[in-house]
Design a protein around this motif. Structure first.
Motif, PDB file in Angstrom:
ATOM      1  N   LYS A  39       0.795  -0.976  -0.421  1.00 59.59           N
ATOM      2  CA  LYS A  39      -0.362   0.331  -0.152  1.00 59.59           C
ATOM      3  C   LYS A  39       0.570   1.564   0.054  1.00 59.59           C
ATOM      4  O   LYS A  39       0.619   2.428  -0.482  1.00 59.59           O
ATOM      5  CB  LYS A  39      -1.302   0.228   1.224  1.00 59.59           C
ATOM      6  CG  LYS A  39      -1.955   1.127   1.381  1.00 59.59           C
ATOM      7  CD  LYS A  39      -3.105   0.627   1.751  1.00 59.59           C
ATOM      8  CE  LYS A  39      -4.252   0.768   1.871  1.00 59.59           C
ATOM      9  NZ  LYS A  39      -5.439   0.628   2.873  1.00 59.59           N
ATOM     10  N   CYS A  40       1.838   1.369   0.552  1.00 55.43           N
ATOM     11  CA  CYS A  40       2.832   2.579   0.875  1.00 55.43           C
ATOM     12  C   CYS A  40       3.184   2.654  -0.665  1.00 55.43           C
ATOM     13  O   CYS A  40       4.007   3.434  -0.896  1.00 55.43           O
ATOM     14  CB  CYS A  40       4.160   1.566   1.803  1.00 55.43           C
ATOM     15  SG  CYS A  40       4.891   0.721   1.256  1.00 55.43           S
ATOM     16  N   ALA A  43       0.341   3.806  -3.109  1.00 62.42           N
ATOM     17  CA  ALA A  43       0.002   5.834  -1.852  1.00 62.42           C
ATOM     18  C   ALA A  43       0.871   6.519  -2.129  1.00 62.42           C
ATOM     19  O   ALA A  43       0.765   7.625  -2.395  1.00 62.42           O
ATOM     20  CB  ALA A  43      -0.267   5.265  -0.832  1.00 62.42           C
ATOM     21  N   SER A  44       2.495   5.775  -2.706  1.00 62.50           N
ATOM     22  CA  SER A  44       3.617   6.868  -3.001  1.00 62.50           C
ATOM     23  C   SER A  44       3.553   7.448  -4.633  1.00 62.50           C
ATOM     24  O   SER A  44       3.265   7.342  -5.243  1.00 62.50           O
ATOM     25  CB  SER A  44       4.871   6.623  -3.101  1.00 62.50           C
ATOM     26  OG  SER A  44       4.741   5.193  -4.544  1.00 62.50           O
TER      27      SER A  44
END
Length: 92
Positions: A39-40, A43-44
């Protein structure tokens, strides 16, 4: 339009179908790869760029599909016109 040019159009349609199919496969692979990212990452900034690339690819595929439909419509109209001309000539 003569038979040779009609054949070239038919070949171009087949080629276009192959390009669309390949791009759709790439799109699906990218979609799956994106989903498998943490997810990181999604979302980056990298994830946003990835998503933008996917949207662009989707738009390209859509444009190619629209072009193919337009060729088919044009080709069908040409066939109808030719058939009407041939039918009219047969009546005379």
């Amino acid at each position: 339009m003569n038979a040779q040019r009609r054949r070239r159009i038919e070949e171009a349609i087949v080629d276009l179908d192959e390009v669309i199919f390949e791009l759709q496969e790439v799109q699906e692979a990218e979609k799956e790869a994106f989903r498998n990212q943490p997810k990181c990452v999604r979302a980056s900034e990298q994830g946003e760029a990835w998503e933008e690339d996917r949207r662009t690819l989707r738009s390209i595929i859509s444009s190619l599909c629209a072009a193919r439909r337009q060729i088919e419509i044009w080709r069908a109209a040409k066939i109808r016109t030719t058939n009407r001309q041939c039918a009219g000539a047969a009546v005379q």
